[in-house]
Design a protein around this motif. Structure first.
Motif, PDB file in Angstrom:
ATOM      1  N   LEU A   1      67.423  47.915  20.175  1.00  0.00           N
ATOM      2  CA  LEU A   1      66.399  46.781  19.992  1.00  0.00           C
ATOM      3  C   LEU A   1      65.291  47.114  18.900  1.00  0.00           C
ATOM      4  O   LEU A   1      64.985  46.587  17.966  1.00  0.00           O
ATOM      5  N   LEU A   2      64.613  48.330  19.408  1.00  0.00           N
ATOM      6  CA  LEU A   2      63.559  48.728  18.600  1.00  0.00           C
ATOM      7  C   LEU A   2      64.125  49.261  17.228  1.00  0.00           C
ATOM      8  O   LEU A   2      63.231  48.988  16.270  1.00  0.00           O
ATOM      9  N   GLY A   3      65.152  49.878  17.169  1.00  0.00           N
ATOM     10  CA  GLY A   3      65.702  50.320  15.912  1.00  0.00           C
ATOM     11  C   GLY A   3      66.072  49.177  14.773  1.00  0.00           C
ATOM     12  O   GLY A   3      66.062  49.353  13.697  1.00  0.00           O
ATOM     13  N   LEU A   4      66.396  47.969  15.488  1.00  0.00           N
ATOM     14  CA  LEU A   4      66.556  46.928  14.803  1.00  0.00           C
ATOM     15  C   LEU A   4      65.556  45.862  14.577  1.00  0.00           C
ATOM     16  O   LEU A   4      65.903  44.566  13.920  1.00  0.00           O
ATOM     17  N   THR A   5      64.298  46.033  15.068  1.00  0.00           N
ATOM     18  CA  THR A   5      63.219  45.162  14.937  1.00  0.00           C
ATOM     19  C   THR A   5      62.957  44.851  13.645  1.00  0.00           C
ATOM     20  O   THR A   5      62.635  45.572  12.589  1.00  0.00           O
ATOM     21  N   PRO A   6      63.135  43.410  13.099  1.00  0.00           N
ATOM     22  CA  PRO A   6      62.730  43.050  11.924  1.00  0.00           C
ATOM     23  C   PRO A   6      60.879  43.237  11.545  1.00  0.00           C
ATOM     24  O   PRO A   6      60.380  43.397  12.427  1.00  0.00           O
ATOM     25  N   THR A   7      60.852  43.303  10.413  1.00  0.00           N
ATOM     26  CA  THR A   7      59.347  43.517   9.750  1.00  0.00           C
ATOM     27  C   THR A   7      58.751  42.173  10.044  1.00  0.00           C
ATOM     28  O   THR A   7      59.202  41.076  10.077  1.00  0.00           O
ATOM     29  N   TYR A   8      57.257  42.160  10.364  1.00  0.00           N
ATOM     30  CA  TYR A   8      56.454  40.942  10.237  1.00  0.00           C
ATOM     31  C   TYR A   8      56.617  40.232   8.902  1.00  0.00           C
ATOM     32  O   TYR A   8      56.320  39.090   9.080  1.00  0.00           O
TER      33      TYR A   8
ATOM     34  N   THR B   1      57.814  44.201  21.657  1.00  0.00           N
ATOM     35  CA  THR B   1      57.249  44.195  22.822  1.00  0.00           C
ATOM     36  C   THR B   1      58.372  43.952  23.755  1.00  0.00           C
ATOM     37  O   THR B   1      58.373  44.755  24.974  1.00  0.00           O
ATOM     38  N   LEU B   2      59.224  43.027  23.754  1.00  0.00           N
ATOM     39  CA  LEU B   2      60.274  43.199  24.433  1.00  0.00           C
ATOM     40  C   LEU B   2      61.103  44.548  24.728  1.00  0.00           C
ATOM     41  O   LEU B   2      61.492  44.626  25.898  1.00  0.00           O
ATOM     42  N   ALA B   3      61.508  45.064  23.746  1.00  0.00           N
ATOM     43  CA  ALA B   3      61.918  46.419  23.584  1.00  0.00           C
ATOM     44  C   ALA B   3      61.200  47.299  24.555  1.00  0.00           C
ATOM     45  O   ALA B   3      61.917  47.993  25.532  1.00  0.00           O
ATOM     46  N   ARG B   4      60.029  47.301  24.512  1.00  0.00           N
ATOM     47  CA  ARG B   4      59.229  48.300  25.141  1.00  0.00           C
ATOM     48  C   ARG B   4      59.099  47.923  26.744  1.00  0.00           C
ATOM     49  O   ARG B   4      59.131  48.928  27.694  1.00  0.00           O
ATOM     50  N   LEU B   5      59.336  46.324  26.818  1.00  0.00           N
ATOM     51  CA  LEU B   5      59.133  46.249  28.265  1.00  0.00           C
ATOM     52  C   LEU B   5      60.486  46.514  28.885  1.00  0.00           C
ATOM     53  O   LEU B   5      60.593  47.053  30.166  1.00  0.00           O
ATOM     54  N   ILE B   6      61.659  46.419  28.239  1.00  0.00           N
ATOM     55  CA  ILE B   6      62.962  47.006  28.754  1.00  0.00           C
ATOM     56  C   ILE B   6      62.672  48.376  28.902  1.00  0.00           C
ATOM     57  O   ILE B   6      63.480  48.962  30.077  1.00  0.00           O
ATOM     58  N   GLN B   7      62.325  49.105  28.189  1.00  0.00           N
ATOM     59  CA  GLN B   7      62.348  50.683  28.241  1.00  0.00           C
ATOM     60  C   GLN B   7      61.303  51.159  29.463  1.00  0.00           C
ATOM     61  O   GLN B   7      61.348  51.920  30.160  1.00  0.00           O
TER      62      GLN B   7
ATOM     63  N   TRP C   1      61.806  55.303   9.984  1.00  0.00           N
ATOM     64  CA  TRP C   1      61.285  55.246  11.386  1.00  0.00           C
ATOM     65  C   TRP C   1      62.216  54.656  12.277  1.00  0.00           C
ATOM     66  O   TRP C   1      62.079  54.770  13.540  1.00  0.00           O
ATOM     67  N   ARG C   2      63.317  53.896  11.702  1.00  0.00           N
ATOM     68  CA  ARG C   2      64.354  53.305  12.504  1.00  0.00           C
ATOM     69  C   ARG C   2      65.124  54.186  12.873  1.00  0.00           C
ATOM     70  O   ARG C   2      65.971  54.067  13.870  1.00  0.00           O
TER      71      ARG C   2
END
Length: 433
Positions: free
Chosen positions: A107-114, A126-132, A195-196
């Motif tokens: 999910l982190l690697g596929l996070t779209p840009t702002y 944030t969701l990805a970090r909560l999972i991790q 970074w992805r």
């Protein structure tokens, strides 16, 4: 539990136990590779995921804020996954945690840009970090108890050290790949897509860790008795009700260690960048060299603790980090040698804590509640003090008070040192109940 014939490996560990070490360690490599890739790459992706501003540190502060939020899922992971491990076994819990970490990394690697999706971008991050965070908290609870329970009497310090051997291997992979990408890609490409790559790689290798963990043997006889209906399931907070002093002792043990660990192994390269303008690519190279040194130290110090005890090791660490942070961090300059020297000196003393942390925590609780008992108070302390260390250091720099940070570390080290001296009892010769 059936074991294979006892033939010995080159380091004197029976091969049947080596399989147990590999099952815990390789999965742990995956967990911590993904976790630390975030830290090493925050300076690159923060501007992609968070709104741009005139102040150069605002996006980085936001990234470290999410880093801290992820840490606050760790106590929940330590509690829930620890309770799961006590009821259903360490192996089942470790399988669950590595699946979670792989999902979070993908999910982190596929996070779209702002720029592409607006506020949805930091929400996904944030969701990805909560999972991790949930996964890492549960990983410590399950894997550390698994390691210590796999050890023969008199070798728990050595086995415990593999918790941070494997953690450091994960950091080395994350740091090494980040350094390789930073040196081979131009800054614009690194910031846009480079970074992805480490996060996608983390998702792939999590599958390898999952496969290896399926070959592990269960270590908790109590969990097996529960599954057969021969013992009652432990209640969720039974470890706290029955062993409040042990839980509080883990908090005191961990305060200094977690701040020192996350500062010296993860945040120090970033600290050098924002304080003395150290080159970002070179700081990753220094970090990689230092982490290899740190990894080699772990089993040596773990074996030393099996001889001289846990208390002398922890007191050495505590006193060193009361005295050293202020002079060491004041020595930082933009030269390669200064950062390397500061990291190596700190890591030498830090190893006296990390090499035996799993053993000390596990030795304070009986098998019935060991995973939750060791996992929850440890993860809670890490969330409060370790996870906030990069955020605090960056915020102090932004406020013009960066010199306060090493004094903060020394103050926490003093608290833990008093616990090591006056509260903690020597546990190296006590059999696991």
């Amino acid at each position: 539990m059936a074991t294979s014939p006892v033939t010995h490996s080159p380091v004197g560990i029976p091969k049947s136990r080596v399989r147990q070490l590999m099952a815990a360690s390789i999965g742990n490599v995956v967990e911590w590779y993904d976790w630390y890739a975030y830290t090493f790459l925050a300076t690159y992706f923060s501007a992609q995921v968070f709104p741009k501003s005139e102040g150069g540190l605002v996006a980085l502060l936001s990234a470290y804020g999410v880093f801290a939020v992820g840490f606050f899922m760790r106590p929940l992971g330590g509690l829930l996954v620890g309770a799961f491990a006590d009821r259903f076994g360490r192996k089942a819990a470790m399988t669950f945690t590595i699946v979670l970490m792989g999902a979070g990394s993908l999910l982190l690697g596929l996070t779209p840009t702002y720029e592409a999706v607006g506020l949805l971008s930091p929400i996904i991050l944030t969701l990805a970090r909560l999972i991790q965070g949930l996964s890492v908290g549960g990983e410590f609870a399950a894997a550390t108890t698994f390691l210590v329970e796999s050890a023969p009497q008199g070798r728990r310090g050595l086995y415990s050290s593999f918790q941070y051997v494997s953690t450091t291997i994960g950091q080395l992979l994350a740091s090494g790949l980040a350094a390789l990408l930073a040196s081979s890609l131009v800054k614009e490409d690194m910031g846009s897509y480079g970074w992805r790559i480490p996060f996608i790689v983390g998702a792939v290798i999590s599958l390898v860790g999952l496969w290896i963990r399926k070959g592990a043997d269960e270590t908790s006889a109590v969990a097996e008795e529960i599954q057969r209906g021969e013992a009652k399931r432990p209640k969720l907070f039974e470890f706290l009700v029955g062993y409040p002093k042990a839980a509080a002792t883990i908090v005191g043990i961990t305060i200094a260690g977690t701040v020192a660990y996350y500062t010296w192994t993860s945040f120090l390269p970033i600290y050098a960048q924002i304080t003395v303008k150290f080159d970002a690519a070179q700081s990753l190279q220094v970090g990689t060299v230092s982490l290899f040194f740190f990894m080699v130290l772990q089993p040596l110090l773990g074996m030393l603790s099996d001889r001289i005890g846990r208390k002398p090791m922890l007191i050495t660490f505590g006193v060193a980090f009361v005295v050293l942070p202020v002079p060491l961090l004041s020595l930082l300059s933009n030269s390669f040698g200064s950062l390397l020297a500061v990291q190596l000196i700190g890591m030498l003393f830090l190893g006296c804590f990390t090499s035996i942390s799993a053993a000390v925590n596990s030795e304070l609780f009986p098998t019935r509640v060991r995973a939750a008992g060791a996992g929850f108070p440890y993860s809670l302390t890490v969330a409060l003090f370790g996870g906030t260390a990069p955020l605090l250091g960056t915020a102090l720099k932004d406020a013009g008070n960066v010199e306060v940070f090493p004094y903060y570390m020394s103050a926490l080290a003093l608290i833990s040192t008093l616990v090591y001296i006056f509260v903690l009892k020597e546990t190296k010769d006590q059999p696991l109940s």
